[in-house]
Design a protein around this motif. Structure first.
Motif, short mmCIF file in Angstrom:
data_model
loop_
_atom_site.label_atom_id
_atom_site.label_comp_id
_atom_site.label_asym_id
_atom_site.label_seq_id
_atom_site.Cartn_x
_atom_site.Cartn_y
_atom_site.Cartn_z
N LEU A 73 0.84 -1.18 0.00
CA LEU A 73 0.00 0.00 0.00
C LEU A 73 0.89 1.24 0.00
N PRO A 74 0.43 2.34 -0.63
CA PRO A 74 1.19 3.60 -0.56
C PRO A 74 0.79 4.39 0.68
N PHE A 75 1.77 4.93 1.41
CA PHE A 75 1.50 5.62 2.67
C PHE A 75 2.08 7.02 2.70
N ASN A 76 1.50 7.83 3.58
CA ASN A 76 2.08 9.08 4.06
C ASN A 76 2.14 8.97 5.58
N TYR A 77 3.14 9.61 6.18
CA TYR A 77 3.17 9.68 7.63
C TYR A 77 2.09 10.65 8.11
N HIS A 78 1.41 10.27 9.17
CA HIS A 78 0.45 11.16 9.83
C HIS A 78 1.11 11.78 11.06
N GLN A 151 11.86 1.67 25.32
CA GLN A 151 11.97 2.91 24.57
C GLN A 151 11.57 2.60 23.14
N VAL A 152 10.63 3.42 22.60
CA VAL A 152 10.06 3.11 21.30
C VAL A 152 9.95 4.34 20.41
N PHE A 153 9.95 4.07 19.11
CA PHE A 153 9.73 5.05 18.05
C PHE A 153 8.42 4.62 17.41
N VAL A 154 7.39 5.45 17.45
CA VAL A 154 6.07 5.03 17.02
C VAL A 154 5.46 6.03 16.04
N GLY A 155 4.50 5.57 15.27
CA GLY A 155 3.89 6.49 14.32
C GLY A 155 2.61 5.97 13.73
N GLY A 156 1.99 6.88 12.99
CA GLY A 156 0.76 6.58 12.30
C GLY A 156 0.91 6.82 10.81
N LEU A 157 0.31 5.94 10.03
CA LEU A 157 0.37 6.01 8.57
C LEU A 157 -1.03 6.15 7.99
N LYS A 158 -1.14 6.97 6.98
CA LYS A 158 -2.40 7.08 6.23
C LYS A 158 -2.16 6.55 4.82
N VAL A 159 -3.11 5.78 4.32
CA VAL A 159 -3.02 5.30 2.95
C VAL A 159 -3.19 6.51 2.03
N LYS A 160 -2.29 6.63 1.05
CA LYS A 160 -2.39 7.73 0.08
C LYS A 160 -3.64 7.54 -0.76
N LYS A 161 -4.37 8.61 -0.91
CA LYS A 161 -5.57 8.58 -1.75
C LYS A 161 -5.17 8.96 -3.17
#
Length: 163
Positions: A73-78, A151-161
Motif C-alpha cells: 500500500l502507498p503511505f504518508n506519515y500522519h 523505549q520506542v519510536f512510534v507512528g501513524g500512517l495514512k493510505v495515500k488517496k
C-alpha cells in the motif's frame, strides 16, 4: 492484514535511541498531554513538526518504503513520536482509528518487561526486541504492560488517496 513484523538494521534503532535521549533533554519537544501514558513516562510531540537532521528523514523514508512493501500500500506519515518508559509506567488501552489507517512501533531496545498488548478478541503480547517493527491496523486496540526499560519510536500512517 492484522499484524505484521519486520526488522530494521541495528544502526537505525541506535540512531533513534540517541535521538530519543536528545529529545528528552529538550522541554520544547516533550508532549505533556499524553492521556494514554502514565505520568511518569515521557513522550515527544509529533516529530514531523520539527526540523531534524537529514539522517532522520533518510531513516524514516526507508521505514515508510519498507512498510509500503510489507502491506503493498502507498503511505504518508500522519505522525511520529517517541516514548520513554524508563521512569516506569504503562500505556493504557487505546486505538488510533480516528486518526490514521495503520500504526507502527519500532522497539529501540530489548526489554524483559513492557510487552505491547494487542487486544484482538484475546490479548496478544509482543515482547520488545531491538530493531523489530510491529505494523498493525490502527483500529486494533493496544496497550503496554508496565516497563522501566522500554523505549520506542512510534507512528501513524495514512493510505495515500489516488487523485
Amino acid at each position: 492484514m492484522k499484524i505484521k513484523k519486520f526488522g530494521v538494521n541495528e544502526k537505525v534503532a541506535d540512531y533513534f535511541l540517541l535521538l530519543l535521549k536528545v529529545c528528552m533533554a529538550k522541554p520544547e519537544v516533550i508532549d505533556y498531554k499524553q492521556s494514554s501514558l502514565s505520568p511518569s513516562c515521557s513522550a515527544t510531540l509529533n516529530l514531523l513538526d520539527f526540523t531534524l537532521p537529514d539522517k532522520f528523514y533518510n531513516y524514516t523514508g526507508d521505514l515508510l518504503k519498507k512498510s509500503e512493501n510489507v502491506l503493498n500500500l502507498p503511505f504518508n506519515y500522519h505522525y511520529i513520536h517517541m516514548v520513554d518508559y524508563t521512569n516506569g509506567g504503562i500505556m493504557k488501552k487505546h486505538s488510533h482509528k480516528h486518526n490514521e489507517d495503520y500504526s507502527f512501533i519500532m522497539y529501540l531496545n530489548d526489554c524483559n518487561d513492557g510487552c505491547t498488548v494487542l487486544h484482538l478478541g484475546g490479548e496478544h503480547r509482543i515482547q520488545p526486541r531491538k530493531g523489530t517493527v510491529l505494523l498493525f491496523s490502527s483500529s486494533i486496540p493496544h496497550s503496554s504492560e508496565y516497563s522501566k526499560s522500554k523505549q520506542v519510536f512510534v507512528g501513524g500512517l495514512k493510505v495515500k488517496k489516488e487523485i
